[in-house]
Design a protein around this motif. Structure first.
Motif, PDB file in Angstrom:
ATOM      1  N   SER A  61       4.385   4.587  -7.197  1.00 19.05           N
ATOM      2  CA  SER A  61       4.466   4.531  -8.661  1.00 19.05           C
ATOM      3  C   SER A  61       4.937   3.187  -9.213  1.00 19.05           C
ATOM      4  CB  SER A  61       5.401   5.647  -9.180  1.00 19.05           C
ATOM      5  OG  SER A  61       4.966   6.897  -8.716  1.00 19.05           O
ATOM      6  N   THR A  89       0.804  -1.228   0.000  1.00 13.45           N
ATOM      7  CA  THR A  89       0.000   0.000   0.000  1.00 13.45           C
ATOM      8  C   THR A  89       0.834   1.273   0.000  1.00 13.45           C
ATOM      9  OG1 THR A  89      -0.175  -0.162   2.411  1.00 13.45           O
ATOM     10  CG2 THR A  89      -1.977  -1.097   1.108  1.00 13.45           C
ATOM     11  N   ALA A 134      -6.086  -3.658  -7.634  1.00  8.30           N
ATOM     12  CA  ALA A 134      -6.959  -2.536  -8.002  1.00  8.30           C
ATOM     13  C   ALA A 134      -7.577  -1.908  -6.751  1.00  8.30           C
ATOM     14  CB  ALA A 134      -8.053  -3.010  -8.949  1.00  8.30           C
ATOM     15  N   ASP A 135      -7.889  -2.726  -5.763  1.00  8.75           N
ATOM     16  CA  ASP A 135      -8.498  -2.227  -4.521  1.00  8.75           C
ATOM     17  C   ASP A 135      -7.577  -1.278  -3.766  1.00  8.75           C
ATOM     18  OD1 ASP A 135     -10.809  -3.645  -4.983  1.00  8.75           O
ATOM     19  OD2 ASP A 135     -10.245  -5.349  -3.702  1.00  8.75           O
ATOM     20  N   ILE A 136      -6.259  -1.446  -3.933  1.00  9.18           N
ATOM     21  CA  ILE A 136      -5.320  -0.548  -3.243  1.00  9.18           C
ATOM     22  C   ILE A 136      -4.703   0.452  -4.220  1.00  9.18           C
ATOM     23  CG2 ILE A 136      -4.823  -2.223  -1.414  1.00  9.18           C
ATOM     24  CD1 ILE A 136      -2.122  -2.766  -2.805  1.00  9.18           C
ATOM     25  N   ASN A 137      -5.326   0.595  -5.399  1.00  6.56           N
ATOM     26  CA  ASN A 137      -4.949   1.621  -6.386  1.00  6.56           C
ATOM     27  C   ASN A 137      -3.534   1.452  -6.936  1.00  6.56           C
ATOM     28  OD1 ASN A 137      -7.452   3.094  -6.249  1.00  6.56           O
ATOM     29  ND2 ASN A 137      -6.777   3.867  -4.243  1.00  6.56           N
ATOM     30  N   VAL A 138      -3.123   0.213  -7.142  1.00  4.80           N
ATOM     31  CA  VAL A 138      -1.851  -0.064  -7.813  1.00  4.80           C
ATOM     32  C   VAL A 138      -2.124  -0.283  -9.304  1.00  4.80           C
ATOM     33  CG1 VAL A 138       0.065  -1.696  -8.051  1.00  4.80           C
ATOM     34  CG2 VAL A 138      -0.764  -1.061  -5.777  1.00  4.80           C
ATOM     35  N   LYS A 139      -1.418   0.425 -10.145  1.00  5.33           N
ATOM     36  CA  LYS A 139      -1.608   0.275 -11.582  1.00  5.33           C
ATOM     37  C   LYS A 139      -1.226  -1.148 -11.997  1.00  5.33           C
ATOM     38  CE  LYS A 139      -0.605   2.418 -16.059  1.00  5.33           C
ATOM     39  NZ  LYS A 139       0.146   3.486 -16.757  1.00  5.33           N
ATOM     40  N   THR A 140      -2.133  -1.836 -12.668  1.00  9.24           N
ATOM     41  CA  THR A 140      -1.967  -3.271 -12.903  1.00  9.24           C
ATOM     42  C   THR A 140      -2.357  -3.664 -14.324  1.00  9.24           C
ATOM     43  OG1 THR A 140      -2.518  -3.700 -10.577  1.00  9.24           O
ATOM     44  CG2 THR A 140      -2.618  -5.571 -12.081  1.00  9.24           C
TER      45      THR A 140
END
Length: 251
Positions: free
Chosen positions: A116, A112, A131-137
């Motif tokens: 970047s 978390t 995606a739930d922790i806003n990591v670009k995937t």
């Protein structure tokens, strides 16, 4: 404690952790080391386990592969410690690959605070949690394997060749001094090999129950990546320390 009670306790722990240690059983069962050895011998004679140096493991075949639900309930604390160590290797702005599996999935809660980072994965469940922790995937496309929730097949292999990764983190079913890193499914092994070839650094996450185990399909030799494990027995680790590429999670 009667013999039957001790042996039931051993099997219960084995089913939970995948491996039992001789010294731990002596303390847990409050009996002598000779008594535990005798119990393990009897259980092996009954075909309920396989004795190894310092303990015993579950009976597996080269093609044995537990599903996600079964694997997610085993060795939870060990996986969390290994996952924390794995995330500590990641640097800001890196492109990393996360293999589908419960060991790599355990890394996500520790990610978390990463800055970047771009993640590529073939794990459906991993992509959703990232995606739930806003990591670009990037989720690779291909055939979905129902048991492991992994995307596999020729499409995945072809796509991977177009990417480069700073670090790749992979799970395996077996780590052996002679046979290296192995997994039951040749299709998953092919994906792992191609990812490794496209990565600057490769890491294999394996709790102690995976050590000295062998599965059907070879992924790579031991020296092909860094082994991250919760095993701390120096005598055991010496067998795997052929290239000084072992990192131990905290106790």
């Amino acid at each position: 404690m009667f013999t039957e009670e001790r042996q039931q306790a051993i099997i219960k722990q084995l089913n939970r952790d995948g491996i039992v240690k001789l010294q731990e059983l002596v303390q847990t069962l409050d009996c002598s080391i000779s008594t535990v050895r005798r119990d393990l011998q009897e259980l092996e004679d009954q075909g309920k386990l396989v004795r190894v140096h310092g303990g015993a493991t579950q009976i597996t075949t080269l093609q044995s592969e537990p599903g996600v639900l079964e694997k997610s309930s085993k060795n939870v604390q060990a996986k969390q410690k290994i996952a924390k160590l794995a995330v500590q290797q990641i640097r800001a702005d890196e492109v990393i690959y996360l293999d589908a599996g419960t060991s790599t999935e355990a890394m996500i809660p520790f990610m978390t605070t990463l800055s970047s980072v771009l993640v590529v994965t073939n794990g459906v469940q991993l992509a959703s949690k990232l995606a739930d922790i806003n990591v670009k995937t990037y989720l690779l496309g291909g055939e979905l394997k129902n048991t492991t929730k992994a995307i596999i097949g020729a499409d995945v292999v072809e796509t991977i060749k177009n990417f480069r990764f700073n670090r790749a983190f992979m799970g395996v079913n077996g780590v052996h001094p002679k046979y290296g890193f192995t997994t039951p499914d040749p299709n998953e092994a092919a994906v792992k090999r191609d990812v490794l070839a496209q990565s600057e650094l490769g890491y294999f996450l394996a709790d102690k129950s995976k050590l000295n185990e062998v599965s059907f399909a070879k992924v790579a030799e031991l020296g092909a990546g860094v082994l991250l494990t919760d095993e701390h027995d120096k005598e055991v680790l010496q067998e795997f320390d052929q290239t000084k590429r072992i990192m131990e999670a905290e106790k």
